[in-house]
Enzyme design. Structure first.
Site, PDB file in Angstrom:
ATOM      1  CD  GLU A  44      -2.989  -0.849  -0.021  1.00 44.84           C
ATOM      2  OE1 GLU A  44      -3.085   0.289  -0.512  1.00 44.84           O
ATOM      3  OE2 GLU A  44      -3.608  -1.826  -0.449  1.00 44.84           O
ATOM      4  CB  CYS A 199     -13.820   3.542 -14.513  1.00 40.90           C
ATOM      5  SG  CYS A 199     -14.670   5.139 -14.364  1.00 40.90           S
ATOM      6  CB  CYS A 206     -18.954   3.241 -20.773  1.00 40.97           C
ATOM      7  SG  CYS A 206     -18.004   4.667 -20.177  1.00 40.97           S
ATOM      8  CB  CYS A 209     -18.761  -0.095 -17.052  1.00 43.06           C
ATOM      9  SG  CYS A 209     -18.844   0.433 -15.329  1.00 43.06           S
ATOM     10  CB  CYS A 215     -22.554   5.594 -14.920  1.00 41.74           C
ATOM     11  SG  CYS A 215     -21.126   6.707 -15.068  1.00 41.74           S
TER      12      CYS A 215
END
Length: 359
Positions: A44, A199, A206, A209, A215
């Site tokens: 991370e 995205c 899209c 998606c 959206c």
DNA sequence: CAACCGTGGGC
DNA sequence: TGCCCAAGGTT
């Protein structure tokens, strides 16, 4: 705690996203195997403002060298910075090292399993703490990174620039609302994968998606405009001169940079404020004659926030060791010793080029 | 809070 | 090519 915390999460978003993740998500990343708190934490931190492809080789090398928290805590800082060399944002490495030592001293050589305690550690903010707890223990905490920001700004049609406090606060609220109670680790990975693979910033996919229904940006034709771009600002240019001083054995004089500022704590070429004053400063600090040297062409290194013009001054004549002033953070290094040092990437490349030319 | 902190890649 | 951005955090 806000009132929203007691509401049920809005799973009309999470459910199709998780279904998509089962078929298309990334599950083979190095830090997803053998998922210990140490490995999740390290990944991370490395992934802060850094892309997955860049991180992978650094992560592999780092965990091979320093496989657990106690080993990291006991390692010299030079070793940690050397393993980080080339990755950038070096305060991450120093904070990582400090946090390991704090965990050994105060938390039984473990990362605390608690948001407040985690966030209090150097280099761990709200999002990183949430990611560690979600990925390691499956606890329900919302994350908000660049991917999540982009997905949520589009899906909700947020027009404000995410850097603004109000937009930021709204994004956190939405991130928490969408986080489900089950499969939290998968969900946080899924929304990041969505941002990283479908995205994406330009030309999002899209048609594939899973959350395209609902959206706002897609419905209103705003996917290219969202999230709003950062207001442009003029980049300042700074000039500096770095000295390439070499002795009879072709070793190079290096200095450790101060603990703050650019390339903090890394070994680099000795630096003077300006080329015009280089001669006098050289005499003062290193007792060498500048007219022995040859000035090289100026080059510009571009950072995120400014351009750095570096005019290296190469002193090719032999410099007797005893004429260089003693200092704890100053030393001569031969070509073969450079690998074990924490060096800024441009300096590492410059020294490599010079050493190849000698052969 | 706005500036600062690195490097590599996409367009 | 120049500019923007990337699994942010600190001051």
């Amino acid at each position: 705690m806000t009132a929203q915390g007691s509401f049920a999460p809005d799973e009309t978003f999470a459910a199709p996203l998780l279904a998509w993740y089962d078929d298309h998500g990334r599950k083979d990343l190095p830090w997803q195997r053998d998922r210990s708190a140490y490995r999740v934490w390290l990944s991370e931190v490395m992934l802060q403002q850094t892309q997955v492809r860049t991180v992978i080789p650094y992560f592999e090398r780092f965990v091979a060298a320093l496989p657990d928290l106690r080993t990291l805590a006991e390692a010299p800082q030079d070793r940690v910075l050397a393993l980080w060399s080339g990755l950038g944002y070096y305060s991450r490495a120093r904070n990582l090292h400090r946090t390991a030592q704090i965990c050994v001293a105060e938390h039984g050589a473990e990362l605390p399993r608690d948001v407040e305690a985690l966030s209090a550690l150097p280099g761990i903010g709200r999002s990183t703490a949430a990611a560690i707890l979600a990925q390691t223990w499956g606890e329900r905490h919302a994350i908000l990174d660049g991917n999540v920001r982009r997905v949520l700004a589009r899906w909700h049609g947020l027009r404000g620039w995410p850097g603004e406090t109000a937009t930021q606060r709204e994004l956190w609220r939405l991130a928490e609302r969408h986080t489900p109670h089950e499969r939290v680790a998968d969900y946080t990975q899924a929304i990041m994968d969505l941002g990283a693979t479908l995205c994406v910033r330009s030309r999002p996919h899209c048609l594939r998606c899973p959350v395209a229904p609902g959206c706002v940006a897609l419905r209103d034709g705003l996917t290219a405009q969202l999230p709003a771009r950062k207001p442009t600002r003029e980049k300042p240019t700074r000039a500096t001169t770095m000295l390439i001083v070499r002795d009879a054995q072709r070793r190079t004089l290096l200095e450790r940079r101060p603990p703050t500022g650019v390339w903090a704590g890394l070994w680099s070429l000795p630096e003077t404020d300006d080329a015009a004053g280089a001669s006098r400063r050289l005499l003062d600090r290193y007792a060498v004659r500048v007219d022995d040297g040859v000035a090289l062409a100026r080059f510009v290194h571009t950072f995120s926030h400014y351009h750095l013009e570096i005019a290296p001054l190469l002193l090719e004549r032999a410099v007797p060791l005893d004429r260089v002033a003693d200092a704890p953070d100053r030393a001569w290094y031969g070509p073969d010793e450079l690998e074990s040092l924490g060096l800024p990437a441009p300096v590492r490349k410059l020294l490599q080029t010079l050493n190849e030319e000698v052969r």
